[in-house]
Design an enzyme around this catalytic site. Structure first.
Site, PDB file in Angstrom:
ATOM      1  CE  LYS A 172       8.614  -3.375   3.260  1.00 27.32           C
ATOM      2  NZ  LYS A 172       7.449  -3.605   2.449  1.00 27.32           N
TER       3      LYS A 172
ATOM      4  CG  ASP B  33       4.774  -6.223   2.507  1.00 30.06           C
ATOM      5  OD1 ASP B  33       4.345  -5.188   2.968  1.00 30.06           O
ATOM      6  OD2 ASP B  33       6.113  -5.879   2.630  1.00 30.06           O
TER       7      ASP B  33
END
Ligand code: ATR
Length: 285
Positions: free
Chosen positions: A75, A111
């Site tokens: 990420k 997220d």
């Protein structure tokens, strides 16, 4: 041999996938394929494992993948390989979603939106006090989201230095673990890996900490009912399990890739079914 865009391409189906290491455990293929199928879209969503992220992204670009979910451990690195990333991803320091453009991969973070949407089904976050356990990468997204939604955020973490650093960076408040019970939050979010299947459960939450007025979310979804959520539920709190955050971050990914609303009910059902089938095995997106 250099891979070029013309070498090979998918001509009947659009290609999407989740890129991680490991990726075989991911629940995203079940959720996303269900979304494509229920809408009758000619698309496949694959679990993709890679050693070298830069090489993997070049190859997937060449083959013509349209969109990717990015998971552990890529990420942070993925952000550096994007031609453009949104402001939220820059603040969080990570992307979990990539979209292919003419010039290269464009990055976004969904997220934090997943966390906010999962909680906002239960209550409005505007003006509430939210206590977040953890100060790692996952906490960063959750704290950013809560703050954006108007909550006052307090974090607590086993390692105080990490709590102090995260609090200064975002910014938000922090308290030492010994005194989190003095915070009187309406929302509590557990973002650490403590409580995942196969790991020792480390938190000592005082018996009278959770109340029926609280909304308590754990981002861990294996097991679905973590010891943390079990204790919260026993005290009468409203609980939100980790699959809800995974669902809503996925819904945001889907609509960004395809520019249309995602089929929420079908995605939730597929996700819950896949999680049930994998019960007992440790999974972490
Ligand atoms: P992630 O990106 O998933 O958040 P991370 O950056 O490694 O992963 O962060 C893990 C978080 O879980 C940290 O807040 C960590 O606490 P420390 O900073 O003290 O290491 C927390 N954590 C992991 N295992 C834990 C345990 N057994 N008890 C308490 N906290 C734990």
């Amino acid at each position: 041999m250099e891979v070029t865009q013309a070498a090979v391409r998918s001509v009947q189906h659009d290609l999407f996938g989740v890129l991680g290491r490991p990726a075989g455990h991911s629940l995203s293929p079940a959720m996303m394929q269900a979304a494509f199928d229920v809408l009758g879209l000619k698309a496949y969503y694959l679990a993709l494992e890679a050693d070298d992220l830069a090489e993997a992204l070049a190859a997937l670009d060449a083959v013509g993948f349209r969109g990717l979910s990015v998971t552990v451990p890529f990420k942070q690195e993925a952000m550096k390989l994007c031609v453009h990333v949104d402001a939220a991803a820059q603040r969080i320091g990570a992307v979990n979603t990539l979209r292919r453009t003419q010039g290269g991969w464009e990055g976004r973070n969904t997220d934090w939106l997943g966390a906010v949407r999962a909680l906002e089904r239960q209550l409005s976050l505007q003006g509430v006090t939210a206590l977040v356990f953890g100060a790692g990468g996952a906490a960063r997204g959750v704290v950013y989201g809560l703050t954006e939604a108007g909550a006052h955020v307090v974090i607590t973490n086993r390692t105080e230095d990490r709590a102090r650093e995260l609090a200064a960076a975002l910014p938000c408040s922090w308290v030492p673990m010994e005194s989190f019970h003095r915070v009187k939050p309406q929302v509590v979010v557990q973002t650490t890996s403590a409580g995942m299947s196969g790991r020792p459960y480390a938190f000592r939450v005082p018996q009278n900490f959770f109340t029926p007025q609280m909304v308590v979310m754990d981002i861990v979804y294996s097991p679905l009912e973590t010891p943390f959520l079990r204790q919260a539920k026993a005290a009468g709190a409203r609980v939100v399990d980790g699959l809800e955050m995974l669902l809503y971050q996925g819904i945001e990914q889907f609509s960004w890739w395809l520019n249309r609303p995602a089929p929420e009910a079908a995605m939730r059902q597929a996700l819950r079914r896949a999680a049930h089938e994998r019960k007992g095995k440790a999974v972490h997106e």
